[in-house]
Every structure is written in structure tokens, then in C-alpha cells.
Design a protein around this motif. Structure first.
Motif, PDB file in Angstrom:
ATOM      1  N   TRP A  16       0.920  -1.439   0.149  1.00  0.00           N
ATOM      2  CA  TRP A  16       0.101  -0.094  -0.123  1.00  0.00           C
ATOM      3  C   TRP A  16       0.841   1.269  -0.053  1.00  0.00           C
ATOM      4  CZ3 TRP A  16      -4.330   0.313  -1.935  1.00  0.00           C
ATOM      5  CH2 TRP A  16      -5.310  -0.839  -1.901  1.00  0.00           C
ATOM      6  N   VAL A  17       2.089   1.250   0.975  1.00  0.00           N
ATOM      7  CA  VAL A  17       2.948   2.543   0.993  1.00  0.00           C
ATOM      8  C   VAL A  17       3.416   2.564  -0.217  1.00  0.00           C
ATOM      9  CG1 VAL A  17       5.018   3.367   1.791  1.00  0.00           C
ATOM     10  CG2 VAL A  17       3.182   2.102   3.310  1.00  0.00           C
ATOM     11  N   GLN A  18       3.890   1.548  -1.233  1.00  0.00           N
ATOM     12  CA  GLN A  18       4.367   1.787  -2.510  1.00  0.00           C
ATOM     13  C   GLN A  18       3.285   2.126  -3.410  1.00  0.00           C
ATOM     14  OE1 GLN A  18       6.040  -2.175  -2.850  1.00  0.00           O
ATOM     15  NE2 GLN A  18       8.075  -1.654  -2.893  1.00  0.00           N
ATOM     16  N   ARG A  19       2.083   1.562  -3.516  1.00  0.00           N
ATOM     17  CA  ARG A  19       1.142   2.082  -4.285  1.00  0.00           C
ATOM     18  C   ARG A  19       0.799   3.533  -4.217  1.00  0.00           C
ATOM     19  NH1 ARG A  19      -3.935  -1.849  -4.380  1.00  0.00           N
ATOM     20  NH2 ARG A  19      -4.630  -0.126  -5.907  1.00  0.00           N
ATOM     21  N   GLU A  20       0.770   4.051  -2.898  1.00  0.00           N
ATOM     22  CA  GLU A  20       0.339   5.265  -2.455  1.00  0.00           C
ATOM     23  C   GLU A  20       1.254   6.304  -3.248  1.00  0.00           C
ATOM     24  OE1 GLU A  20      -1.124   7.563   1.314  1.00  0.00           O
ATOM     25  OE2 GLU A  20       0.385   5.963   1.547  1.00  0.00           O
ATOM     26  N   HIS A  21       2.514   5.979  -3.366  1.00  0.00           N
ATOM     27  CA  HIS A  21       3.558   6.858  -3.790  1.00  0.00           C
ATOM     28  C   HIS A  21       3.726   6.778  -5.433  1.00  0.00           C
ATOM     29  CE1 HIS A  21       4.465   7.076   0.307  1.00  0.00           C
ATOM     30  NE2 HIS A  21       4.828   8.339   0.231  1.00  0.00           N
ATOM     31  N   ASP A  22       2.744   5.959  -6.023  1.00  0.00           N
ATOM     32  CA  ASP A  22       2.853   5.816  -7.601  1.00  0.00           C
ATOM     33  C   ASP A  22       1.533   6.934  -7.828  1.00  0.00           C
ATOM     34  OD1 ASP A  22       2.653   5.286 -10.176  1.00  0.00           O
ATOM     35  OD2 ASP A  22       2.216   2.983  -9.832  1.00  0.00           O
ATOM     36  N   ARG A  23       2.117   7.951  -8.387  1.00  0.00           N
ATOM     37  CA  ARG A  23       0.855   9.029  -8.542  1.00  0.00           C
ATOM     38  C   ARG A  23       0.070   8.923  -9.699  1.00  0.00           C
ATOM     39  NH1 ARG A  23       1.222  10.938  -3.838  1.00  0.00           N
ATOM     40  NH2 ARG A  23       2.869  11.963  -3.049  1.00  0.00           N
ATOM     41  N   ASP A  24       0.751   7.909 -10.780  1.00  0.00           N
ATOM     42  CA  ASP A  24      -0.075   7.606 -11.903  1.00  0.00           C
ATOM     43  C   ASP A  24      -1.370   6.644 -11.651  1.00  0.00           C
ATOM     44  OD1 ASP A  24       1.595   9.424 -13.299  1.00  0.00           O
ATOM     45  OD2 ASP A  24       3.054   7.609 -13.905  1.00  0.00           O
ATOM     46  N   SER A  25      -1.161   5.940 -10.712  1.00  0.00           N
ATOM     47  CA  SER A  25      -2.096   4.919 -10.531  1.00  0.00           C
ATOM     48  C   SER A  25      -3.056   4.772  -9.243  1.00  0.00           C
ATOM     49  CB  SER A  25      -1.463   3.607 -10.700  1.00  0.00           C
ATOM     50  OG  SER A  25      -0.702   3.095  -9.526  1.00  0.00           O
ATOM     51  N   PHE A  26      -2.549   5.659  -8.191  1.00  0.00           N
ATOM     52  CA  PHE A  26      -3.220   5.617  -7.015  1.00  0.00           C
ATOM     53  C   PHE A  26      -4.220   6.984  -7.169  1.00  0.00           C
ATOM     54  CE2 PHE A  26      -3.630   6.213  -2.385  1.00  0.00           C
ATOM     55  CZ  PHE A  26      -3.768   5.032  -2.026  1.00  0.00           C
TER      56      PHE A  26
END
Length: 68
Positions: A16-26
Motif C-alpha cells: 500500500w505504501v508503495q502504491r500510494e507513492h505511484d501518482r499515476d495509478s493511485f
């Protein structure tokens, strides 16, 4: 393997932390899904907070200078 790697809550929190920092897909849907996950179990929030702190600390570590 470390204790965290064996813990499914830690693994999910780190993802979740990794996904949260992916501005294109979060997007808003991802944020709602993460919020539901966080509210589902107090251990989720605890693991997420720990993962978020690790992410922050890792970002504060300066890169090593290359030896040329």
C-alpha cells in the motif's frame, strides 16, 4: 526471512505504501480501497504506519557517492 516478510499484514502494508507513492495509478478508488483495508483491522494500521515510517526514512538516506 525477517519477521516482517513473514507477516501478511506487513506485506500488504508495504504494498500500500508503495502504491500510494505511484501518482499515476493511485487514484480515489485506490485510496478508498486502502482506507477500507486500514479500517478492517487495527493491526493493518499499525503495519501501515511502520511501513510509511520506513519509506520516509529510506527517502532521507542520501545516495552513496560513486567512486570514479
Amino acid at each position: 526471512m525477517t519477521q516482517e516478510q513473514d507477516d501478511p499484514n506487513w506485506s500488504a502494508a508495504w504494498q500500500w505504501v508503495q502504491r500510494e507513492h505511484d501518482r499515476d495509478s493511485f487514484d480515489a478508488a485506490a485510496r478508498a480501497e486502502m482506507t477500507a483495508w486500514l479500517l478492517a483491522d487495527p493491526l493493518h494500521r499499525k503495519a501501515y504506519d511502520k511501513a510509511a515510517r520506513l519509506w520516509l526514512l529510506a527517502g532521507l538516506v542520501p545516495p552513496t557517492a560513486s567512486s570514479e
